[in-house]
Design a protein around this motif. Structure first.
Motif, PDB file in Angstrom:
ATOM      1  N   VAL A   1      22.433  70.307   4.725  1.00  0.00           N
ATOM      2  CA  VAL A   1      21.908  69.138   5.188  1.00  0.00           C
ATOM      3  C   VAL A   1      20.594  68.867   5.744  1.00  0.00           C
ATOM      4  O   VAL A   1      19.876  69.828   6.069  1.00  0.00           O
ATOM      5  CB  VAL A   1      22.950  68.427   6.088  1.00  0.00           C
ATOM      6  CG1 VAL A   1      24.168  68.413   5.812  1.00  0.00           C
ATOM      7  CG2 VAL A   1      22.911  69.130   7.525  1.00  0.00           C
TER       8      VAL A   1
ATOM      9  N   SER B   1      22.843  69.803  -1.707  1.00  0.00           N
ATOM     10  CA  SER B   1      24.223  69.455  -1.395  1.00  0.00           C
ATOM     11  C   SER B   1      25.141  70.356  -2.158  1.00  0.00           C
ATOM     12  O   SER B   1      26.463  70.398  -1.790  1.00  0.00           O
ATOM     13  CB  SER B   1      24.261  68.189  -2.115  1.00  0.00           C
ATOM     14  OG  SER B   1      23.914  68.325  -3.500  1.00  0.00           O
ATOM     15  N   GLN B   2      24.780  71.265  -3.358  1.00  0.00           N
ATOM     16  CA  GLN B   2      25.607  72.115  -3.741  1.00  0.00           C
ATOM     17  C   GLN B   2      25.991  73.218  -2.784  1.00  0.00           C
ATOM     18  O   GLN B   2      26.898  73.889  -3.270  1.00  0.00           O
ATOM     19  CB  GLN B   2      24.984  72.815  -5.191  1.00  0.00           C
ATOM     20  CG  GLN B   2      24.369  71.657  -6.186  1.00  0.00           C
ATOM     21  CD  GLN B   2      23.539  72.462  -7.180  1.00  0.00           C
ATOM     22  OE1 GLN B   2      23.860  73.644  -7.510  1.00  0.00           O
ATOM     23  NE2 GLN B   2      22.502  71.514  -7.738  1.00  0.00           N
TER      24      GLN B   2
ATOM     25  N   LEU C   1      22.342  74.443   7.265  1.00  0.00           N
ATOM     26  CA  LEU C   1      23.772  74.434   7.618  1.00  0.00           C
ATOM     27  C   LEU C   1      24.184  73.416   9.196  1.00  0.00           C
ATOM     28  O   LEU C   1      25.032  73.091   9.241  1.00  0.00           O
ATOM     29  CB  LEU C   1      24.142  75.961   7.806  1.00  0.00           C
ATOM     30  CG  LEU C   1      24.290  76.592   6.761  1.00  0.00           C
ATOM     31  CD1 LEU C   1      24.516  77.915   6.816  1.00  0.00           C
ATOM     32  CD2 LEU C   1      25.338  76.016   5.773  1.00  0.00           C
TER      33      LEU C   1
ATOM     34  N   GLN D   1      16.316  71.895   4.903  1.00  0.00           N
ATOM     35  CA  GLN D   1      17.811  71.815   4.514  1.00  0.00           C
ATOM     36  C   GLN D   1      18.270  72.825   5.515  1.00  0.00           C
ATOM     37  O   GLN D   1      17.970  74.076   5.531  1.00  0.00           O
ATOM     38  CB  GLN D   1      18.264  71.978   3.329  1.00  0.00           C
ATOM     39  CG  GLN D   1      17.394  70.957   1.946  1.00  0.00           C
ATOM     40  CD  GLN D   1      18.200  69.581   2.098  1.00  0.00           C
ATOM     41  OE1 GLN D   1      18.900  69.284   3.020  1.00  0.00           O
ATOM     42  NE2 GLN D   1      17.430  68.752   1.185  1.00  0.00           N
TER      43      GLN D   1
ATOM     44  N   ASP E   1      17.589  67.149  -2.024  1.00  0.00           N
ATOM     45  CA  ASP E   1      18.812  66.915  -1.722  1.00  0.00           C
ATOM     46  C   ASP E   1      19.907  67.519  -3.024  1.00  0.00           C
ATOM     47  O   ASP E   1      20.605  67.952  -2.567  1.00  0.00           O
ATOM     48  CB  ASP E   1      19.325  65.507  -1.452  1.00  0.00           C
ATOM     49  CG  ASP E   1      18.431  65.031  -0.018  1.00  0.00           C
ATOM     50  OD1 ASP E   1      18.276  66.041   0.648  1.00  0.00           O
ATOM     51  OD2 ASP E   1      18.252  63.846   0.002  1.00  0.00           O
TER      52      ASP E   1
ATOM     53  N   CYS F   1      18.478  77.899  -1.193  1.00  0.00           N
ATOM     54  CA  CYS F   1      19.516  77.433  -0.872  1.00  0.00           C
ATOM     55  C   CYS F   1      20.815  78.282  -0.675  1.00  0.00           C
ATOM     56  O   CYS F   1      21.580  78.303   0.317  1.00  0.00           O
ATOM     57  CB  CYS F   1      20.246  76.235  -1.417  1.00  0.00           C
ATOM     58  SG  CYS F   1      18.796  74.737  -1.306  1.00  0.00           S
TER      59      CYS F   1
ATOM     60  N   ALA G   1      22.844  79.482   2.523  1.00  0.00           N
ATOM     61  CA  ALA G   1      24.363  79.264   2.791  1.00  0.00           C
ATOM     62  C   ALA G   1      25.036  80.476   3.117  1.00  0.00           C
ATOM     63  O   ALA G   1      26.021  80.579   3.611  1.00  0.00           O
ATOM     64  CB  ALA G   1      24.752  78.534   1.618  1.00  0.00           C
TER      65      ALA G   1
ATOM     66  N   SER H   1      26.252  72.719   0.390  1.00  0.00           N
ATOM     67  CA  SER H   1      26.690  72.017   1.739  1.00  0.00           C
ATOM     68  C   SER H   1      25.565  72.148   2.685  1.00  0.00           C
ATOM     69  O   SER H   1      25.735  72.194   4.073  1.00  0.00           O
ATOM     70  CB  SER H   1      28.021  72.724   2.175  1.00  0.00           C
ATOM     71  OG  SER H   1      29.041  72.548   1.393  1.00  0.00           O
TER      72      SER H   1
END
Length: 177
Positions: A135, A130-131, A69, A67, A126, A109, A113, A133
């Motif tokens: 991908v 997703s919390q 940004l 995952q 996911d 995550c 972020a 942002s």
């Protein structure tokens, strides 16, 4: 219809809360494909209770993805739980990506972020990514890993039989047999 969710910090807290609270259910991991069985710890706790037993089990599988940004930048650092980093190690080594241990996938995550550095990625499902942002990283889309976890639903008393299930195993202390 609308259960109250009470997150607790340990298996012991979940077991003792279910044991002492009428109408309360608990969900505990029994085993997963990263760490193996937790059943010894759960069994030890259940034998110290008066009312609690495992009333159902459920197996869930979630896919862990790389995952990010920015899916167009080549990753240099991957954050995740140490067991997950081990599972991804062959891919990380091949691509020269440094693994950095985090307490869990949520924290991994959060770190990615908060840093805002597109060269850092998190190895996470996911629903967690997703919390923040994050991908899927396009360059590593084929590197997903499945993690399977068997959960037990703790309750008070013996459950009603499920349709189509012909056996029910009950484990209890010898003196209660």
């Amino acid at each position: 219809d609308s259960p109250e969710v009470l997150p607790l910090r340990s298996l012991e807290q979940v077991v003792s809360t279910v044991d002492s609270t009428v109408g309360c259910l608990g969900v505990v991991p029994l085993e997963d494909s990263l760490h193996g069985e937790f059943t010894q710890a759960v069994a030890r706790l259940l034998f110290n209770t008066t009312n609690t037993c495992i009333t159902r089990t459920l197996v869930l599988t979630e896919k862990l993805w790389v995952q990010t940004l920015d899916a167009t930048k080549p990753p240099m650092v991957a954050h995740s739980h140490s067991s997950i980093l081990e599972r991804f190690a062959p891919v990380l080594d091949e691509l020269g990506i440094v693994g950095v241990s985090a307490p869990n996938t949520t924290e991994a995550c959060r770190i990615v972020a908060a840093q805002g550095n597109p060269l850092h990625v998190a190895l996470a499902p996911d629903v967690v990514a997703s919390q923040f942002s994050l991908v899927h990283h396009q360059l590593m889309a084929s590197s997903a890993v499945d993690v399977t976890t068997r959960y037990g639903l703790l309750g008070r008393g013996i459950p009603e039989p499920l349709e189509g299930v012909e056996t029910l195993a009950l484990i209890c202390p010898l003196e209660d047999r």
